[in-house]
Design a protein around this motif. Structure first.
Motif, PDB file in Angstrom:
ATOM      1  N   MET A   1      -4.901  12.989   5.237  1.00  0.00           N
ATOM      2  CA  MET A   1      -3.597  12.171   4.023  1.00  0.00           C
ATOM      3  C   MET A   1      -4.721  11.177   3.695  1.00  0.00           C
ATOM      4  O   MET A   1      -4.788  10.494   4.038  1.00  0.00           O
ATOM      5  N   SER A   2      -4.897  11.076   2.030  1.00  0.00           N
ATOM      6  CA  SER A   2      -5.109  10.186   1.499  1.00  0.00           C
ATOM      7  C   SER A   2      -4.237   9.320   1.644  1.00  0.00           C
ATOM      8  O   SER A   2      -3.198   9.020   1.933  1.00  0.00           O
ATOM      9  N   GLU A   3      -4.795   7.805   1.163  1.00  0.00           N
ATOM     10  CA  GLU A   3      -3.633   6.124   0.926  1.00  0.00           C
ATOM     11  C   GLU A   3      -3.472   6.443   0.492  1.00  0.00           C
ATOM     12  O   GLU A   3      -3.381   7.421  -1.149  1.00  0.00           O
ATOM     13  N   LYS A   4      -1.762   5.811   0.358  1.00  0.00           N
ATOM     14  CA  LYS A   4      -1.138   5.261  -0.875  1.00  0.00           C
ATOM     15  C   LYS A   4      -1.006   3.857  -1.653  1.00  0.00           C
ATOM     16  O   LYS A   4      -1.058   3.134  -0.842  1.00  0.00           O
ATOM     17  N   PHE A   5      -0.683   4.060  -2.953  1.00  0.00           N
ATOM     18  CA  PHE A   5      -0.798   2.637  -3.223  1.00  0.00           C
ATOM     19  C   PHE A   5       0.068   2.560  -3.961  1.00  0.00           C
ATOM     20  O   PHE A   5       0.784   3.464  -4.738  1.00  0.00           O
ATOM     21  N   TRP A   6       1.037   1.301  -4.331  1.00  0.00           N
ATOM     22  CA  TRP A   6       2.075   0.969  -5.253  1.00  0.00           C
ATOM     23  C   TRP A   6       1.276   0.271  -6.806  1.00  0.00           C
ATOM     24  O   TRP A   6      -0.088  -0.134  -6.498  1.00  0.00           O
ATOM     25  N   THR A  69      -1.514   8.647  -5.232  1.00  0.00           N
ATOM     26  CA  THR A  69      -2.105   8.599  -3.767  1.00  0.00           C
ATOM     27  C   THR A  69      -3.513   7.831  -4.346  1.00  0.00           C
ATOM     28  O   THR A  69      -4.551   8.372  -3.344  1.00  0.00           O
ATOM     29  N   GLU A  70      -4.124   8.103  -5.671  1.00  0.00           N
ATOM     30  CA  GLU A  70      -5.576   7.595  -5.737  1.00  0.00           C
ATOM     31  C   GLU A  70      -5.664   6.370  -6.543  1.00  0.00           C
ATOM     32  O   GLU A  70      -5.010   6.743  -7.818  1.00  0.00           O
ATOM     33  N   GLU A  71      -6.338   5.433  -6.155  1.00  0.00           N
ATOM     34  CA  GLU A  71      -6.192   4.132  -6.722  1.00  0.00           C
ATOM     35  C   GLU A  71      -6.745   3.991  -8.225  1.00  0.00           C
ATOM     36  O   GLU A  71      -6.225   4.064  -9.314  1.00  0.00           O
ATOM     37  N   GLU A  72      -8.667   4.459  -8.261  1.00  0.00           N
ATOM     38  CA  GLU A  72      -8.613   4.671  -9.578  1.00  0.00           C
ATOM     39  C   GLU A  72      -8.477   5.935 -10.250  1.00  0.00           C
ATOM     40  O   GLU A  72      -8.358   5.005 -11.726  1.00  0.00           O
ATOM     41  N   ARG A  73      -7.902   6.871  -9.714  1.00  0.00           N
ATOM     42  CA  ARG A  73      -7.996   8.467 -10.841  1.00  0.00           C
ATOM     43  C   ARG A  73      -6.284   7.621 -11.241  1.00  0.00           C
ATOM     44  O   ARG A  73      -5.600   7.454 -12.943  1.00  0.00           O
ATOM     45  N   TYR A  99      -0.218   0.523  -0.154  1.00  0.00           N
ATOM     46  CA  TYR A  99       1.580   0.997  -0.028  1.00  0.00           C
ATOM     47  C   TYR A  99       1.863   0.795   1.354  1.00  0.00           C
ATOM     48  O   TYR A  99       1.015   0.800   2.668  1.00  0.00           O
ATOM     49  N   GLY A 100       3.019   0.713   1.714  1.00  0.00           N
ATOM     50  CA  GLY A 100       3.625   0.263   2.858  1.00  0.00           C
ATOM     51  C   GLY A 100       2.823  -1.085   3.844  1.00  0.00           C
ATOM     52  O   GLY A 100       3.465  -1.298   5.111  1.00  0.00           O
TER      53      GLY A 100
END
Length: 120
Positions: A1-6, A69-73, A99-100
């Motif tokens: 599972m990839s890390e999430k970001f706001w 789900t992918e910060e740079e992209r 995220y979180g």
């Protein structure tokens, strides 16, 4: 599972509630980002707020929040979509935070050179 970001896209406003064009801009940006993020399987639009800036109550902003789900992209996609759709790309700030986690947003893109700080 990839890390999430706001990810937040911030537009400056001239008043707390914005004008008719600001409301149109919010709707269009949210619509374009929702479709583009879903198509790229990179995340979704989570909502918005507008009003006084926390850091300076004399300034106003529109914030559009996304979960990616992918910060740079995700940042690259948002920049491209707003530029190609002509949705006031020359006025935006983009910031992210994990995220979180209760952290602060980090500025990742500014329309103007010299801006280094970001606040909701």
């Amino acid at each position: 599972m990839s890390e999430k970001f706001w990810l937040v896209v911030q537009y400056p406003l001239k008043s707390e509630n914005g004008n008719q064009r600001d409301h149109w801009l919010k709707d269009k940006v949210m619509e374009h980002l929702e479709i583009s993020l879903a198509d790229a399987n990179l995340g979704y639009v989570d909502g918005f707020d507008r009003g006084k800036c926390i850091s300076d109550p004399k300034k106003y902003a529109l914030n559009i929040f996304c979960v990616i789900t992918e910060e740079e992209r995700g940042i690259a996609l948002v920049k491209r979509v707003l530029r190609e759709s002509r949705l006031d790309y020359t006025r935006i700030l983009i910031a992210t935070m994990p995220y979180g986690k209760e952290e602060t947003y980090t500025l990742k893109y500014s329309y103007k050179k010299g801006i280094t700080d970001f606040s909701l």
